[in-house]
Design an enzyme around this catalytic site. Structure first.
Site, mmCIF file in Angstrom:
data_model
loop_
_atom_site.group_PDB
_atom_site.id
_atom_site.type_symbol
_atom_site.label_atom_id
_atom_site.label_comp_id
_atom_site.label_asym_id
_atom_site.label_seq_id
_atom_site.Cartn_x
_atom_site.Cartn_y
_atom_site.Cartn_z
ATOM 1 N N ASP A 8 0.870 -1.170 0.000
ATOM 2 C CA ASP A 8 0.000 0.000 0.000
ATOM 3 C C ASP A 8 0.911 1.225 0.000
ATOM 4 O OD1 ASP A 8 0.931 0.318 2.618
ATOM 5 O OD2 ASP A 8 -1.071 0.331 3.526
ATOM 6 N N CYS A 65 3.255 -2.981 4.095
ATOM 7 C CA CYS A 65 2.436 -1.824 4.448
ATOM 8 C C CYS A 65 3.189 -1.081 5.544
ATOM 9 C CB CYS A 65 1.008 -2.211 4.847
ATOM 10 S SG CYS A 65 0.803 -3.104 6.388
ATOM 11 N N THR A 67 2.966 -1.184 8.894
ATOM 12 C CA THR A 67 3.414 -2.079 9.973
ATOM 13 C C THR A 67 3.566 -3.516 9.520
ATOM 14 O OG1 THR A 67 1.159 -2.594 10.671
ATOM 15 C CG2 THR A 67 2.241 -0.687 11.729
ATOM 16 N N HIS A 98 9.740 -23.859 9.257
ATOM 17 C CA HIS A 98 8.726 -24.536 10.076
ATOM 18 C C HIS A 98 7.310 -24.375 9.545
ATOM 19 C CE1 HIS A 98 11.315 -24.731 13.989
ATOM 20 N NE2 HIS A 98 11.951 -25.187 12.914
ATOM 21 N N ARG A 132 8.276 -33.233 10.958
ATOM 22 C CA ARG A 132 7.186 -32.973 11.910
ATOM 23 C C ARG A 132 6.440 -31.680 11.580
ATOM 24 N NH1 ARG A 132 11.771 -31.006 14.798
ATOM 25 N NH2 ARG A 132 11.332 -29.050 15.885
ATOM 26 N N HIS A 133 7.097 -30.773 10.883
ATOM 27 C CA HIS A 133 6.461 -29.499 10.525
ATOM 28 C C HIS A 133 5.414 -29.678 9.427
ATOM 29 C CE1 HIS A 133 9.415 -27.710 13.086
ATOM 30 N NE2 HIS A 133 10.380 -28.254 12.374
#
Length: 146
Positions: A8, A65, A67, A98, A132-133
């Site tokens: 943005d 953007c 933040t 992960h 495992r992830h």
């Protein structure tokens, strides 16, 4: 790999810096806008980039953007998207290893350009660890079906 990139108005300058960095590193990308600092609505750009990734038009995406919060929330509403808001290198690496994140979200007003480029480089080179992830990512995907 072709990347989708968008922002943005609050992330426009960092998007332009990242584009130059991607070009220097030889990464192909598609810029989905915005093209200036004129006020726009971040969900529009989040949706366009996320849909390009979800449809397989681009393998991964980067969204910016002010933040990174709003644009990551909006992107995660698109089925198949795992957008990770990262403000440090470790989170960027773990989001790929992960979580198999397919979109990186950044906040221009939170991270400076030097750190942002380190985050981008880490995120682009980190690989999904699987194991495992993989089971956990499948559970995230299953949530979309509810």
């Amino acid at each position: 790999m072709t990347l989708a990139i968008g922002s943005d108005h609050g992330g426009f300058h960092l998007k332009e810096t990242i584009k130059q960095h991607l070009e220097a590193r030889g990464f192909a990308y598609r810029d989905f806008g915005t093209c200036s600092t004129t006020s726009v609505d971040y969900p529009d750009f989040a949706q366009t980039v996320a849909q390009a990734v979800a449809d397989g038009e681009c393998e991964r995406g980067i969204l910016i953007c002010g933040t990174g919060v709003g644009i990551s929330i909006a992107a995660n509403k698109v089925k198949g998207i795992r957008a990770a808001l990262c403000h440090d290198v470790f989170s960027a690496q773990m989001s790929r290893e992960h979580n198999d994140a397919n979109i990186l979200a950044l906040g221009e007003r939170v991270v400076g350009p030097g750190l942002a480029l380190m985050i981008v480089d880490t995120w682009l080179t980190a690989k999904f660890a699987g194991g495992r992830h993989e089971q956990r990512v499948k559970k995230i995907t299953a949530l979309e079906q509810e």
